[in-house]
Scaffold this motif. Structure first.
Motif, PDB file in Angstrom:
ATOM      1  N   GLN A   2       0.828  -1.195   0.000  1.00 48.92           N
ATOM      2  CA  GLN A   2       0.000   0.000   0.000  1.00 48.92           C
ATOM      3  C   GLN A   2       0.867   1.252   0.000  1.00 48.92           C
ATOM      4  OE1 GLN A   2      -2.347  -0.322   3.480  1.00 48.92           O
ATOM      5  NE2 GLN A   2      -3.493  -2.095   2.765  1.00 48.92           N
ATOM      6  N   GLU A   5       2.754   2.278   3.533  1.00 48.03           N
ATOM      7  CA  GLU A   5       3.786   1.513   4.195  1.00 48.03           C
ATOM      8  C   GLU A   5       4.962   1.270   3.251  1.00 48.03           C
ATOM      9  OE1 GLU A   5       2.748  -3.031   4.377  1.00 48.03           O
ATOM     10  OE2 GLU A   5       1.041  -1.890   5.120  1.00 48.03           O
ATOM     11  N   ASP A   7       8.511  -1.149   2.910  1.00 49.72           N
ATOM     12  CA  ASP A   7       9.243  -2.300   3.396  1.00 49.72           C
ATOM     13  C   ASP A   7      10.728  -1.977   3.300  1.00 49.72           C
ATOM     14  OD1 ASP A   7      10.447  -4.707   3.905  1.00 49.72           O
ATOM     15  OD2 ASP A   7       9.170  -5.862   2.565  1.00 49.72           O
ATOM     16  N   GLU A  58       9.642  -2.004   9.010  1.00 50.42           N
ATOM     17  CA  GLU A  58       8.796  -1.285   8.072  1.00 50.42           C
ATOM     18  C   GLU A  58       8.388   0.056   8.665  1.00 50.42           C
ATOM     19  OE1 GLU A  58       5.028  -3.345   7.365  1.00 50.42           O
ATOM     20  OE2 GLU A  58       5.385  -4.454   9.214  1.00 50.42           O
ATOM     21  N   LEU A  60       5.051   2.706   8.742  1.00 52.78           N
ATOM     22  CA  LEU A  60       3.603   2.711   8.527  1.00 52.78           C
ATOM     23  C   LEU A  60       2.982   4.032   8.964  1.00 52.78           C
ATOM     24  CD1 LEU A  60       2.994  -0.664  10.370  1.00 52.78           C
ATOM     25  CD2 LEU A  60       2.941  -0.380   7.904  1.00 52.78           C
ATOM     26  N   PRO A  63      -1.464   3.455  13.165  1.00 50.70           N
ATOM     27  CA  PRO A  63      -2.742   2.749  13.252  1.00 50.70           C
ATOM     28  C   PRO A  63      -3.461   3.102  14.558  1.00 50.70           C
ATOM     29  CG  PRO A  63      -0.987   1.303  13.944  1.00 50.70           C
ATOM     30  CD  PRO A  63      -0.342   2.613  13.528  1.00 50.70           C
ATOM     31  N   ASN A  80      -2.151  -3.617  16.837  1.00 47.99           N
ATOM     32  CA  ASN A  80      -2.345  -4.915  16.206  1.00 47.99           C
ATOM     33  C   ASN A  80      -1.767  -4.797  14.800  1.00 47.99           C
ATOM     34  OD1 ASN A  80      -3.237  -7.194  14.869  1.00 47.99           O
ATOM     35  ND2 ASN A  80      -5.244  -7.169  15.848  1.00 47.99           N
ATOM     36  N   LEU A  81      -0.632  -5.435  14.598  1.00 48.35           N
ATOM     37  CA  LEU A  81       0.039  -5.391  13.302  1.00 48.35           C
ATOM     38  C   LEU A  81      -0.147  -6.738  12.615  1.00 48.35           C
ATOM     39  CD1 LEU A  81       1.790  -3.671  11.415  1.00 48.35           C
ATOM     40  CD2 LEU A  81       3.797  -4.613  12.560  1.00 48.35           C
ATOM     41  N   ARG A  82      -1.158  -6.803  11.772  1.00 47.98           N
ATOM     42  CA  ARG A  82      -1.471  -8.029  11.042  1.00 47.98           C
ATOM     43  C   ARG A  82      -1.594  -9.238  11.979  1.00 47.98           C
ATOM     44  NH1 ARG A  82       1.664  -4.904   7.880  1.00 47.98           N
ATOM     45  NH2 ARG A  82       3.669  -5.799   8.438  1.00 47.98           N
ATOM     46  N   GLY A  83      -2.341  -9.048  13.071  1.00 46.79           N
ATOM     47  CA  GLY A  83      -2.594 -10.118  14.014  1.00 46.79           C
ATOM     48  C   GLY A  83      -1.553 -10.281  15.097  1.00 46.79           C
ATOM     49  N   ARG A  84      -0.509  -9.508  15.041  1.00 45.92           N
ATOM     50  CA  ARG A  84       0.554  -9.577  16.050  1.00 45.92           C
ATOM     51  C   ARG A  84       0.461  -8.336  16.938  1.00 45.92           C
ATOM     52  NH1 ARG A  84       6.879 -10.641  14.698  1.00 45.92           N
ATOM     53  NH2 ARG A  84       7.471 -11.023  16.850  1.00 45.92           N
TER      54      ARG A  84
END
Length: 182
Positions: A2, A5, A7, A58, A60, A63, A80-84
Protein backbone atom coordinates in the motif's frame (compact mmCIF):
# COMPACT_ATOMS: atom_id res chain seq x y z
CA UNK A 1 2.23 -2.91 -1.02
CA UNK A 2 0.00 0.00 0.00
CA UNK A 3 0.98 3.67 -0.33
CA UNK A 4 1.11 4.11 3.44
CA UNK A 5 3.79 1.51 4.19
CA UNK A 6 7.36 0.96 3.11
CA UNK A 7 9.24 -2.30 3.40
CA UNK A 8 12.75 -1.30 4.48
CA UNK A 9 14.25 -4.68 3.64
CA UNK A 10 12.84 -4.49 0.10
CA UNK A 11 14.21 -0.97 -0.41
CA UNK A 12 17.64 -2.03 0.87
CA UNK A 13 17.64 -5.02 -1.50
CA UNK A 14 16.80 -2.74 -4.43
CA UNK A 15 19.64 -0.39 -3.49
CA UNK A 16 22.09 -3.26 -3.31
CA UNK A 17 20.91 -4.69 -6.64
CA UNK A 18 21.47 -1.32 -8.30
CA UNK A 19 25.16 -1.56 -7.38
CA UNK A 20 25.62 -4.82 -9.25
CA UNK A 21 24.34 -3.53 -12.58
CA UNK A 22 27.24 -2.99 -14.96
CA UNK A 23 29.95 -3.83 -12.40
CA UNK A 24 33.29 -4.86 -13.86
CA UNK A 25 35.02 -5.89 -10.60
CA UNK A 26 32.52 -7.49 -8.18
CA UNK A 27 35.15 -7.99 -5.45
CA UNK A 28 35.94 -4.28 -5.42
CA UNK A 29 32.24 -3.48 -5.10
CA UNK A 30 31.75 -6.06 -2.33
CA UNK A 31 34.58 -4.45 -0.41
CA UNK A 32 33.04 -1.00 -0.87
CA UNK A 33 29.62 -2.27 0.24
CA UNK A 34 31.08 -3.51 3.52
CA UNK A 35 32.03 0.07 4.33
CA UNK A 36 28.46 1.33 3.77
CA UNK A 37 25.71 1.82 6.31
CA UNK A 38 22.17 2.41 5.14
CA UNK A 39 20.19 4.61 7.48
CA UNK A 40 16.62 5.80 7.74
CA UNK A 41 16.77 9.55 8.39
CA UNK A 42 13.94 10.73 10.64
CA UNK A 43 12.88 13.92 12.33
CA UNK A 44 11.73 14.64 15.88
CA UNK A 45 10.70 18.28 16.36
CA UNK A 46 13.50 20.23 14.65
CA UNK A 47 16.17 17.55 15.19
CA UNK A 48 17.34 14.96 12.67
CA UNK A 49 18.23 11.43 13.69
CA UNK A 50 19.01 8.22 11.85
CA UNK A 51 18.38 4.55 12.54
CA UNK A 52 20.30 1.78 10.81
CA UNK A 53 17.99 0.49 8.11
CA UNK A 54 18.74 -3.16 8.91
CA UNK A 55 17.26 -2.65 12.38
CA UNK A 56 13.94 -1.50 10.91
CA UNK A 57 11.20 -3.75 9.65
CA UNK A 58 8.80 -1.28 8.07
CA UNK A 59 7.35 2.22 8.17
CA UNK A 60 3.60 2.71 8.53
CA UNK A 61 0.98 5.36 9.03
CA UNK A 62 -0.05 5.40 12.67
CA UNK A 63 -2.74 2.75 13.25
CA UNK A 64 -5.28 2.62 16.06
CA UNK A 65 -3.41 2.57 19.38
CA UNK A 66 -4.88 0.71 22.35
CA UNK A 67 -3.80 2.40 25.56
CA UNK A 68 -2.62 0.35 28.53
CA UNK A 69 -3.99 1.59 31.87
CA UNK A 70 -1.40 2.72 34.44
CA UNK A 71 1.49 2.25 32.00
CA UNK A 72 4.54 4.56 31.97
CA UNK A 73 4.24 7.51 29.60
CA UNK A 74 6.95 6.08 27.32
CA UNK A 75 4.56 3.24 26.41
CA UNK A 76 1.93 4.82 24.18
CA UNK A 77 0.01 1.58 23.94
CA UNK A 78 -0.33 -1.55 21.87
CA UNK A 79 -1.05 -1.98 18.18
CA UNK A 80 -2.35 -4.91 16.21
CA UNK A 81 0.04 -5.39 13.30
CA UNK A 82 -1.47 -8.03 11.04
CA UNK A 83 -2.59 -10.12 14.01
CA UNK A 84 0.55 -9.58 16.05
CA UNK A 85 0.32 -7.41 19.19
CA UNK A 86 3.27 -4.99 19.40
CA UNK A 87 4.14 -2.30 21.94
CA UNK A 88 4.38 1.29 20.70
CA UNK A 89 6.85 3.64 22.38
CA UNK A 90 7.43 7.37 22.43
CA UNK A 91 11.20 7.78 22.81
CA UNK A 92 11.02 11.58 22.96
CA UNK A 93 11.23 11.73 26.75
CA UNK A 94 14.32 9.52 26.77
CA UNK A 95 15.95 11.80 24.18
CA UNK A 96 14.89 14.92 26.15
CA UNK A 97 12.58 16.10 23.37
CA UNK A 98 9.20 17.80 23.80
CA UNK A 99 6.07 15.74 23.33
CA UNK A 100 3.90 16.59 20.31
CA UNK A 101 0.56 15.57 18.91
CA UNK A 102 0.21 12.89 16.24
CA UNK A 103 -0.31 14.47 12.81
CA UNK A 104 -0.84 13.23 9.25
CA UNK A 105 2.97 13.25 8.78
CA UNK A 106 3.65 11.16 11.92
CA UNK A 107 4.90 7.69 11.12
CA UNK A 108 5.38 4.45 12.98
CA UNK A 109 8.69 2.64 12.54
CA UNK A 110 8.72 -1.02 13.42
CA UNK A 111 12.07 -2.01 14.92
CA UNK A 112 13.64 -5.48 15.20
CA UNK A 113 14.76 -6.29 18.72
CA UNK A 114 16.03 -9.65 19.92
CA UNK A 115 12.76 -11.35 20.81
CA UNK A 116 10.12 -8.95 19.53
CA UNK A 117 9.13 -6.14 17.25
CA UNK A 118 8.40 -2.76 18.76
CA UNK A 119 7.14 0.45 17.24
CA UNK A 120 8.34 4.02 17.71
CA UNK A 121 6.65 7.20 16.57
CA UNK A 122 8.53 9.84 14.58
CA UNK A 123 7.41 13.21 13.23
CA UNK A 124 8.67 12.70 9.67
CA UNK A 125 10.59 10.23 7.55
CA UNK A 126 13.10 12.32 5.61
CA UNK A 127 15.03 9.81 3.52
CA UNK A 128 17.01 6.63 3.24
CA UNK A 129 20.65 7.53 3.09
CA UNK A 130 23.77 5.59 2.22
CA UNK A 131 26.65 6.46 4.53
CA UNK A 132 30.31 5.52 4.41
CA UNK A 133 31.37 4.22 7.83
CA UNK A 134 34.30 6.64 7.85
CA UNK A 135 31.88 9.58 7.34
CA UNK A 136 30.38 8.84 10.74
CA UNK A 137 32.03 11.08 13.32
CA UNK A 138 31.89 10.94 17.10
CA UNK A 139 29.45 13.53 18.40
CA UNK A 140 30.87 16.55 20.17
CA UNK A 141 29.42 17.76 23.44
CA UNK A 142 28.28 20.97 21.69
CA UNK A 143 26.40 18.93 19.07
CA UNK A 144 24.26 17.09 21.53
CA UNK A 145 21.52 18.38 23.72
CA UNK A 146 20.24 14.81 23.98
CA UNK A 147 21.44 11.90 26.08
CA UNK A 148 24.80 11.04 24.52
CA UNK A 149 24.76 7.38 25.55
CA UNK A 150 22.12 6.69 22.87
CA UNK A 151 24.08 8.32 20.02
CA UNK A 152 26.48 6.22 17.91
CA UNK A 153 27.81 9.16 15.92
CA UNK A 154 26.97 12.10 13.73
CA UNK A 155 27.06 13.00 10.06
CA UNK A 156 25.83 15.85 7.92
CA UNK A 157 23.13 15.58 5.28
CA UNK A 158 22.40 18.70 3.19
CA UNK A 159 24.24 20.79 5.80
CA UNK A 160 22.00 19.43 8.58
CA UNK A 161 23.40 17.60 11.58
CA UNK A 162 22.06 14.02 11.82
CA UNK A 163 22.64 11.90 14.92
CA UNK A 164 22.76 8.11 14.48
CA UNK A 165 20.74 6.47 17.26
CA UNK A 166 21.91 3.35 19.04
CA UNK A 167 18.41 1.90 18.99
CA UNK A 168 19.40 -1.30 20.81
CA UNK A 169 20.99 0.59 23.68
CA UNK A 170 17.98 2.90 23.81
CA UNK A 171 15.65 -0.06 24.28
CA UNK A 172 17.94 -1.45 26.99
CA UNK A 173 17.71 1.84 28.89
CA UNK A 174 16.23 1.94 32.38
CA UNK A 175 13.37 4.10 31.12
CA UNK A 176 12.22 1.45 28.64
CA UNK A 177 13.31 -1.59 30.65
CA UNK A 178 10.90 -0.60 33.42
CA UNK A 179 8.12 -0.55 30.81
CA UNK A 180 8.83 -4.20 29.95
CA UNK A 181 8.84 -5.21 33.63
CA UNK A 182 5.64 -3.48 34.75
Amino acid sequence: MQNNEYDAQHILKELQNSYWEGVEDPEEVKSALQDLIYVLVIQFSQSCFAIELLKTKEVLKVPKITSVPRSPEELLGLINLRGRICPLYDIRKILSLPKIEITEATRLIMIHLEAQQVGILVDHILSIHELQKNDLQPPLVDDIKFKKQYILGKFYLNHNLVLLLDIEKLFQSQELTKVHLE
